[in-house]
Design an enzyme around this catalytic site. Structure first.
Site, short mmCIF file in Angstrom:
data_model
loop_
_atom_site.label_atom_id
_atom_site.label_comp_id
_atom_site.label_asym_id
_atom_site.label_seq_id
_atom_site.Cartn_x
_atom_site.Cartn_y
_atom_site.Cartn_z
NE ARG A 46 -2.84 0.20 3.45
CZ ARG A 46 -2.13 0.42 4.52
NH1 ARG A 46 -1.41 1.61 4.53
NH2 ARG A 46 -2.48 -0.54 5.40
CE1 TYR A 98 -16.64 12.57 -15.31
CE2 TYR A 98 -16.37 12.27 -12.84
CZ TYR A 98 -16.74 11.51 -14.13
OH TYR A 98 -17.02 10.45 -14.35
CG ASP A 170 -10.18 16.97 -14.05
OD1 ASP A 170 -9.46 16.75 -14.92
OD2 ASP A 170 -11.20 16.47 -13.44
CE LYS A 195 -13.02 9.16 -17.87
NZ LYS A 195 -13.40 10.18 -17.23
C1 PLP Z 1 -13.80 10.44 -15.81
C2 PLP Z 1 -13.49 11.80 -15.21
C3 PLP Z 1 -13.16 11.99 -13.86
C4 PLP Z 1 -13.46 10.94 -13.02
O1 PLP Z 1 -12.60 9.81 -13.18
P1 PLP Z 1 -12.81 8.23 -12.86
O2 PLP Z 1 -11.45 7.57 -13.38
O3 PLP Z 1 -13.92 7.89 -13.59
O4 PLP Z 1 -12.94 8.05 -11.41
C5 PLP Z 1 -12.60 13.37 -13.31
N1 PLP Z 1 -12.63 14.25 -14.10
C6 PLP Z 1 -12.87 14.11 -15.59
C7 PLP Z 1 -12.65 15.40 -16.27
C8 PLP Z 1 -13.37 13.03 -15.86
O5 PLP Z 1 -13.68 13.18 -17.32
#
Ligand code: PLP
Length: 379
Positions: A46, A98, A170, A195
């Site tokens: 961890r 998001y 982000d 993504k």
């Molecule tokens: C998908 C996404 C998230 C969340 O990510 P997960 O991997 O699904 O937990 C946060 N911010 C943005 C801009 C996203 O597209």
């Protein structure tokens, strides 16, 4: 080194015991120690893992940060970022963050006495107006989802710092290939690696990169204390994903530019949102702070029926949530990604029933355009 070279090599050395060029998946929970207090820098899975350390070093290099911490999902990464805020602190956030981020803020973190103020962060005067001594953090997303509004990162960094607050960006939609917020003055960058960074729709993960080494230490503390770490296998997948990040982003961008132009010329499309189009409200800013416009497009079909017709008429684009993978996806934000946002707020943010969002993949452009063409004919 250049971006593509770092993407392939940073954070990774050939395995010292075998020479394996690829960092192995260290699928282990613990590490044998030579004696009391004598170990090789790894004590428990961890706390640290060599495959995870490699991908953290890799993405820290791409974002030009002091270090990074990998988490089990983008949301776990976002919650780690919010651990820099304490009870009584206020966080100023982009109003169209998001949906999962909004839910984390409103349904989870509010309970712990952190307060949130939402603004259209593309309008600096709105941020200025709500800043105060209690603001610990400004949390922005640029471009936003699904309307792709652009916020001036370096201007917001100056505002945040003048008030003693951290700026978090982000950067999921752009990836460090097109946008490096830390270079523009941000303190922390968060990612859903699910993504573009991983890019192959086969892993859920998150990453936080910090400019300041002390913040990196705090993030590693949070990994260990809270435990929402990225697994060795997902770390390995992510390392494999970033090797082709430069190639993939170039292709996402080039194809999206052509498709956005095509859509903007269709009489049946009322409005196309893409930062690369000259009539996009943030086009000039996007040109100055990003080196490309990315693979995300949204467009207005005029009604729920029209949106349904387009969605159901496509063959190459798949109907699914998520984005940033090699395969092209289409989604209906109002009923899918943004369903948890109240109807009035959705209307204000431009997330109408007729809006559809594309994540342009790396298939042949001709196939993608022909697919859209035939689906639009159904309207
Ligand atoms: C998908 C996404 C998230 C969340 O990510 P997960 O991997 O699904 O937990 C946060 N911010 C943005 C801009 C996203 O597209």
């Amino acid at each position: 080194m250049g971006f593509a070279t770092d993407a392939i090599h940073a954070g990774q050395e050939p395995d010292p015991s075998t020479g394996a060029i690829i960092t192995p998946i260290f699928q282990t929970s613990t590490y044998v120690q030579d004696g009391l207090g004598k170990h090789k820098g790894f004590e428990y899975g961890r706390t640290s893992n060599p495959t995870r350390s490699a991908v953290e070093g890799n993405i820290a290099a791409l974002e030009k940060g002091a270090g990074a911490a990998a988490f089990a999902s983008g949301m776990a990464a976002t919650s780690a970022v919010l651990s820099f805020a304490k009870e009584g602190d206020r966080v100023v956030a982009t109003e169209d963050v998001y949906g999962g981020t909004y839910r984390l803020f409103e349904k989870v973190l509010k309970q712990y006495g952190i307060r949130f103020t939402y603004v259209d962060s593309s309008r600096l005067e709105q941020i200025e107006r709500v800043m105060g001594d209690d603001v610990a953090m400004v949390f922005i997303e640029t471009p936003t989802n699904p309307i792709l509004r652009i916020t001036d990162i370096s201007a917001v960094a100056k505002i945040a710092h003048r008030h003693g607050a951290r700026l978090v960006v982000d950067n999921t939609f752009m990836s460090p290939f097109f946008q490096r917020p830390l270079v523009l003055g941000a303190d922390l960058v968060s990612h859903s690696t699910t993504k573009f960074l991983n890019g192959h729709s086969d892993s859920i993960g998150g990453m936080v990169v910090a400019a300041n080494p002390k913040d990196v230490d705090h993030l590693h503390f949070i990994q260990n204390a809270v435990g929402a770490i990225l697994s060795p296998f997902d770390s390995w997948l992510l390392l494999r994903g970033t090797k082709t990040l430069a190639l993939r982003m170039e292709r996402h961008n080039a194809s999206a530019m052509v498709l956005a132009r095509f859509l903007s010329q269709q009489p049946k499309v009322a409005k196309t949102h893409y930062p690369g189009l000259p009539d996009h409200s943030g086009h000039e800013l996007a040109r100055s702070q990003m080196s490309g416009f990315g693979g995300m497009i949204s467009f207005e079909t005029g009604s729920l029926d029209n949106a349904r017709n387009v969605l159901e008429g496509l063959h190459v684009f798949s109907l699914a949530e998520s984005l940033g993978g090699v395969e092209s996806l289409i989604c209906h934000p109002a009923s899918m990604t943004h369903a948890s946002i109240p109807e009035v707020d959705r209307q204000r943010l431009g997330v109408s029933d007729g809006l559809v969002r594309l994540s342009v993949g790396v298939e042949d452009l001709e196939d993608l355009q022909a697919d859209l063409e035939q689906a639009l004919e159904r309207l």
